[in-house]
Design a protein around this motif. Structure first.
Motif, short mmCIF file in Angstrom:
data_model
loop_
_atom_site.label_atom_id
_atom_site.label_comp_id
_atom_site.label_asym_id
_atom_site.label_seq_id
_atom_site.Cartn_x
_atom_site.Cartn_y
_atom_site.Cartn_z
N ASN A 16 0.98 -1.37 -0.02
CA ASN A 16 -0.05 -0.08 0.20
C ASN A 16 0.91 1.28 0.09
O ASN A 16 0.23 2.38 -0.08
N LEU A 17 2.29 1.26 0.31
CA LEU A 17 2.74 2.52 0.79
C LEU A 17 4.29 2.20 0.20
O LEU A 17 4.79 0.87 0.73
N ILE A 18 4.93 3.13 -0.43
CA ILE A 18 6.45 3.25 -0.40
C ILE A 18 6.92 4.50 0.11
O ILE A 18 6.59 5.57 -0.62
N ARG A 19 7.99 4.55 1.09
CA ARG A 19 8.59 5.75 1.46
C ARG A 19 9.95 5.04 1.74
O ARG A 19 10.30 4.56 2.68
N THR A 20 10.90 5.40 0.95
CA THR A 20 12.13 5.15 0.97
C THR A 20 13.21 6.24 1.11
O THR A 20 12.88 7.27 0.77
N PHE A 21 14.55 6.02 1.11
CA PHE A 21 15.70 6.88 0.61
C PHE A 21 16.49 6.37 -0.37
O PHE A 21 16.67 5.19 -0.59
N ASP A 22 17.50 7.23 -0.83
CA ASP A 22 18.33 6.98 -1.78
C ASP A 22 19.40 7.93 -1.55
O ASP A 22 19.52 8.73 -0.79
N GLU A 23 20.47 7.64 -2.15
CA GLU A 23 21.92 8.45 -2.17
C GLU A 23 22.46 8.57 -0.78
O GLU A 23 22.76 9.82 -0.20
N PHE A 24 22.19 7.46 0.40
CA PHE A 24 22.74 7.69 1.73
C PHE A 24 24.29 7.67 1.79
O PHE A 24 25.11 6.94 1.39
N LYS A 53 28.21 13.29 9.92
CA LYS A 53 27.17 13.92 9.31
C LYS A 53 26.65 12.69 8.34
O LYS A 53 27.10 11.89 7.64
N ILE A 54 25.10 12.77 8.13
CA ILE A 54 24.52 11.80 7.12
C ILE A 54 23.61 12.63 6.14
O ILE A 54 22.98 13.48 6.64
N SER A 55 23.56 12.18 5.00
CA SER A 55 22.77 12.89 3.86
C SER A 55 22.03 11.76 3.01
O SER A 55 22.58 10.64 2.99
N PHE A 56 20.89 12.23 2.92
CA PHE A 56 20.39 11.14 1.72
C PHE A 56 18.67 11.73 1.15
O PHE A 56 18.72 13.13 1.77
N THR A 57 18.45 11.35 0.21
CA THR A 57 17.45 11.82 -0.42
C THR A 57 16.19 11.08 -0.38
O THR A 57 16.25 9.54 -0.20
N ILE A 58 14.87 11.46 0.14
CA ILE A 58 13.71 10.92 0.38
C ILE A 58 12.71 11.34 -0.89
O ILE A 58 12.49 12.55 -1.24
N THR A 122 13.38 15.15 -1.72
CA THR A 122 13.65 16.00 -0.23
C THR A 122 15.31 15.50 -0.01
O THR A 122 15.42 14.34 0.25
N GLN A 123 16.17 16.27 -0.20
CA GLN A 123 17.39 16.05 0.38
C GLN A 123 17.56 16.46 1.67
O GLN A 123 17.31 17.46 2.13
N VAL A 124 18.18 15.71 2.69
CA VAL A 124 17.94 15.89 4.06
C VAL A 124 19.48 15.43 4.41
O VAL A 124 20.26 14.87 3.93
N GLU A 125 20.03 16.75 5.52
CA GLU A 125 21.37 16.70 5.86
C GLU A 125 21.11 16.56 7.60
O GLU A 125 20.48 17.26 8.06
#
Length: 130
Positions: A16-24, A53-58, A122-125
């Motif tokens: 029913n749902l996909i919420r993942t991250f990429d470029e970790f 520091k950690i960054s990823f894209t959602i 969304t790029q998150v740091e």
């Protein structure tokens, strides 16, 4: 299936749902001081570890049952509220400490003919909170 969590954000994949991250990526920096020496090269002194520091894209996609605007707004609110959370991927807690959001940037990528946002990135740091 839950992939990981950062506070109220649950990374998951189901029928029913996909919420993942990429470029970790994870970056650690060490702290060094440089002392000037008259007539000689400067002397370096290791003063201790820096903050990880950690960054990823959602990626948020409406067709995958995730509202891109609501999700992006939630991440921005977490940042503006100064929230600090543990980051867990799989069954492993990342780092020795919690993390704070230090940067959130969003790209509104695809709109339909009625102006409804269908997908965003969304790029998150994050930075270690001690």
């Amino acid at each position: 299936m839950v992939i990981g969590v950062f506070g109220p954000i649950i990374f998951e994949v189901s029928d029913n749902l996909i919420r993942t991250f990429d470029e970790f990526t994870r970056t650690n920096n060490e702290r060094w001081e440089t002392h000037d020496i008259d007539g000689a090269k400067p002397k370096s002194e290791y003063v201790g570890p820096g903050l990880d520091k950690i960054s990823f894209t959602i990626d948020f996609t409406l067709s995958l049952d995730v509202n891109p605007i609501e999700e992006m707004d939630r991440v921005v609110r977490m940042s503006r509220n100064g929230e600090v959370h543990s980051l867990v991927i799989g069954n492993k807690r990342f780092g020795m400490n919690k993390f704070k959001l230090i940067s959130v940037s969003g790209a509104y990528e695809q709109f339909d003919k009625n102006g409804v946002l269908w997908s965003s990135s969304t790029q998150v740091e994050l930075e270690e909170y001690v």
